[in-house]
Design a protein around this motif. Sequence first.
Motif, PDB file in Angstrom:
ATOM      1  N   UNK A 157      39.726  40.253  47.568  1.00 19.63           N
ATOM      2  CA  UNK A 157      40.094  41.577  47.049  1.00 19.63           C
ATOM      3  C   UNK A 157      39.233  42.652  47.714  1.00 19.63           C
ATOM      4  N   UNK A 167      49.482  38.156  40.078  1.00 21.45           N
ATOM      5  CA  UNK A 167      48.241  38.745  40.580  1.00 21.45           C
ATOM      6  C   UNK A 167      48.462  39.439  41.917  1.00 21.45           C
ATOM      7  N   UNK A 181      50.110  46.550  44.545  1.00 19.57           N
ATOM      8  CA  UNK A 181      50.274  47.913  44.017  1.00 19.57           C
ATOM      9  C   UNK A 181      48.960  48.688  44.112  1.00 19.57           C
ATOM     10  N   UNK A 182      47.867  48.003  43.812  1.00 17.93           N
ATOM     11  CA  UNK A 182      46.558  48.663  43.858  1.00 17.93           C
ATOM     12  C   UNK A 182      46.255  49.174  45.261  1.00 17.93           C
ATOM     13  N   UNK A 220      48.512  52.081  46.142  1.00 16.50           N
ATOM     14  CA  UNK A 220      48.172  53.309  45.420  1.00 16.50           C
ATOM     15  C   UNK A 220      46.875  53.916  45.932  1.00 16.50           C
ATOM     16  N   UNK A 242      39.653  36.137  35.463  1.00 16.74           N
ATOM     17  CA  UNK A 242      39.900  36.422  36.868  1.00 16.74           C
ATOM     18  C   UNK A 242      41.331  36.860  37.097  1.00 16.74           C
ATOM     19  N   UNK A 243      42.188  36.695  36.116  1.00 18.97           N
ATOM     20  CA  UNK A 243      43.597  37.041  36.294  1.00 18.97           C
ATOM     21  C   UNK A 243      44.210  37.328  34.935  1.00 18.97           C
ATOM     22  N   UNK A 283      35.627  43.262  35.043  1.00 20.48           N
ATOM     23  CA  UNK A 283      35.378  43.421  36.470  1.00 20.48           C
ATOM     24  C   UNK A 283      36.583  43.177  37.352  1.00 20.48           C
ATOM     25  N   UNK A 284      37.459  42.267  36.955  1.00 18.00           N
ATOM     26  CA  UNK A 284      38.614  41.972  37.805  1.00 18.00           C
ATOM     27  C   UNK A 284      39.861  42.755  37.422  1.00 18.00           C
ATOM     28  N   UNK A 285      39.787  43.466  36.310  1.00 11.23           N
ATOM     29  CA  UNK A 285      40.945  44.251  35.855  1.00 11.23           C
ATOM     30  C   UNK A 285      40.788  45.683  36.335  1.00 11.23           C
ATOM     31  N   UNK A 286      40.627  45.847  37.638  1.00  6.80           N
ATOM     32  CA  UNK A 286      40.294  47.178  38.160  1.00  6.80           C
ATOM     33  C   UNK A 286      41.355  47.675  39.122  1.00  6.80           C
ATOM     34  N   UNK A 287      42.623  47.382  38.806  1.00 11.12           N
ATOM     35  CA  UNK A 287      43.673  47.738  39.760  1.00 11.12           C
ATOM     36  C   UNK A 287      44.453  48.975  39.310  1.00 11.12           C
ATOM     37  N   UNK A 288      44.573  49.881  40.222  1.00 11.89           N
ATOM     38  CA  UNK A 288      45.364  51.093  39.965  1.00 11.89           C
ATOM     39  C   UNK A 288      46.778  50.790  40.415  1.00 11.89           C
ATOM     40  N   UNK A 289      47.738  50.883  39.510  1.00  5.44           N
ATOM     41  CA  UNK A 289      49.056  50.317  39.792  1.00  5.44           C
ATOM     42  C   UNK A 289      50.052  51.330  40.322  1.00  5.44           C
ATOM     43  N   UNK A 313      44.905  49.441  35.254  1.00  8.95           N
ATOM     44  CA  UNK A 313      44.345  48.470  34.327  1.00  8.95           C
ATOM     45  C   UNK A 313      43.128  49.075  33.625  1.00  8.95           C
ATOM     46  N   UNK A 342      39.606  49.851  35.328  1.00  5.84           N
ATOM     47  CA  UNK A 342      39.440  50.906  36.348  1.00  5.84           C
ATOM     48  C   UNK A 342      38.467  51.953  35.806  1.00  5.84           C
ATOM     49  N   UNK A 374      36.824  55.644  39.965  1.00  2.07           N
ATOM     50  CA  UNK A 374      37.963  55.193  40.772  1.00  2.07           C
ATOM     51  C   UNK A 374      39.102  56.217  40.711  1.00  2.07           C
ATOM     52  N   UNK A 408      46.758  47.756  30.136  1.00  2.05           N
ATOM     53  CA  UNK A 408      47.118  48.842  31.056  1.00  2.05           C
ATOM     54  C   UNK A 408      47.222  50.155  30.294  1.00  2.05           C
TER      55      UNK A 408
END
Lengths: 250, 456
Positions: free
Chosen positions: A16, A38, A44-45, A48, B26-27, B68-74, B86, B89, B93, B178
């Motif tokens: 990642x 995942x 998407x991340x 974006x 982790x997921x 820590x792993x839920x840091x995705x901007x969708x 998520x 974030x 960020x 989210x």
Amino acid sequence: MNRTYIILGAASGIAKAVSRSLASRGHDLILAGRSQEELNLLAKDLETRHQVQARILVFDASCRAEVTGLLEASTRLNDAQLVDGVILAYGVMFPQPETEANLDLLALTLEVNLVSSVLVLQAFANAFVTRGRGVIVGISSVAGDRGRGSNYHYGCSKAGLSAFLDGLRHRLHDKGVHVCTVKPGFVATPMTDGLVNPNSPLCARPDQVARDILRAIDRKTGRIYTLWVWRWIMMIIRSVPEFLFLRTKL
Amino acid sequence: MIALTERTLSGWGGYQPLSCSVAEPSSRGQLRRILDSQVEHPHVLARGLGRSYGDSAVCRGGTVLLQGNADRILSFDRATGLVRCEAGVTLADLIQVCLPRGWFLPTTPGTKFVTVGGAIAADVHGKNHHVDGTFGRWIRRLTLLLADGSERVCGPDQDGDLFWATVGGMGLTGYIVEAEIQMRPCTTAYFRVDYRRHRNLDATLAAMEETDSDYRYSVGWIDCLARGRHLGRSVLMLGNDARAEDLSAQQADHPFTVAPKNRKSVPIYFPNMALNRLSVSLFNEVYFAAHPDRSSIVDFDTYFYPLDSIHHWNRIYGRRGFVQYQALFPPGTAEKGLRAVLETLGRFGLASFLAVIKRSGPANPAPLSYLYPGYTLALDIPNVGERMLEMVRQLDKILLHEGGRLYLAKDSLMSEDTFRAMYPRRDEFLAVKRRVDPGNRFVSEQARRVGLIVTS
């Protein structure tokens, strides 16, 4: 220049961070891994945050047919263009007592970390040689530098991978293909959760590992340890005479 | 297999650390497996970056879930400013992604190192509360994982009860997966700030009352050690968004780019008594003298996040840590209440570097949201043991007497009775919790202490 990299095992912690670093430079990505959910979130991340193209490719490293199909599948996804580079970032690590007791788990460790990795990288290497250009980054481990009683199953799979990458680099160094072996020490990722102390000065954050990997790609370095201090730690561990080594608990 | 580690955790105040079982999913799949296994994980609690000050994000006998792993901007729509991400974030960020495209946070607390999930759970506010309300006001949609493992989408217009219980709900209704946030358009990364000194509490309150309508952002620093006729002397920092024409030529070339700050760190815990009356009053004198009335153009980092440039600043309070105390008074009793608080502080002489005063705007529908119209004063109190506890007891008494209220995200010490008196809408919150989490699967030490749990 805008490149396309395929990241194998894209949902891993190191992957990642590497994907984000590559995307921040404007490179497009193909994210390959096991979990479609995942991979979709990661794609998407990246799109974006960095406005790059991130496509996904679902595969299971323990399935031989899916592994050998990766080269073709990635080329198809990349508008019939061979990708510019491949970064192998997947691997499994079970607690050693489990692989000692359960040979199926040991076989899985070897199949995923060694056999599938070697097969897929060899396939990409062949294609890169034909084209005369390419980048291959294999994430191995310091655990492959010397077998240790507490972790030699994982270690032997990574030793095999390191030897493969060494040889591949030797053969391809004048063929325009850059082969890089990455040997991380402790890294705070989901794979090592509970096994390493993330506050230890020897423990790297994934973004530090990613920074080292990108620097190695830029400078066409052959082998890196990350954090750098592991080069010296492993040099010492490798040079301890066997009769002394046997008395240690490592 | 989900690895659990034992880790010593505390809030940002470092007060009374506690050993907790920690997992970092982790997921999404792993997260769902944890929530599905009621037997292995009877109690769970999400923890972001641990910036709440007290025990809101620690849980004895439960599984503390890190983000820590839920840091995705969708997704981010640069036409509408709607961002979906998520819960792990961080606000940093969001700034990084949205600011270069002309959108800023609708409101922000004094640090950008908080997660979106934490900002929602604590319903954080900022210098613009009197204009823009809290963070929760800008949330359009939430995806939650509930205690029974099911997924639920809610928003102001969709299961509003659950939504507003989650806003300010300290993570006790479910796990935020989210969120959709409405960002605010901006034309630069800078702010026009007026600094105004005021010689005492009356002058400070009068100035805030009078000028707040002219400024989107308004906050004051108060010298807690000034006494007598200087009691409540302050420096107000009043800001508005800077427009392109306000910037220097150099800034105007890249209106959304701010050079990264040289970041410092506090590498070790200071000795427990490094902060004493003398050192803090010295600091306060210098600070007051260094802020004559003036106006300037300031970048967002400097204006909103002065402490973010000093890593681990909480260590200056030493290993024993500190508690943070944020008091809110309604307008009718604010002057009296604040005076009593400042006098008590002066009497005890417990040094507080950072005392921040702010005039708050209207409340929102969330039953546990902190702010209503009035004045709020936030201060750090070093943990010196019994004397600190005695002072907090006296402060609590003042608040209860004047109809004031404490902030859950800051609190370490509030009793259940005090909480009940300060949060009359507690039962509304618990009615929602009874519906979605009757077994108190989501629980924190703070929830146990103040009685934010469903009883049969």
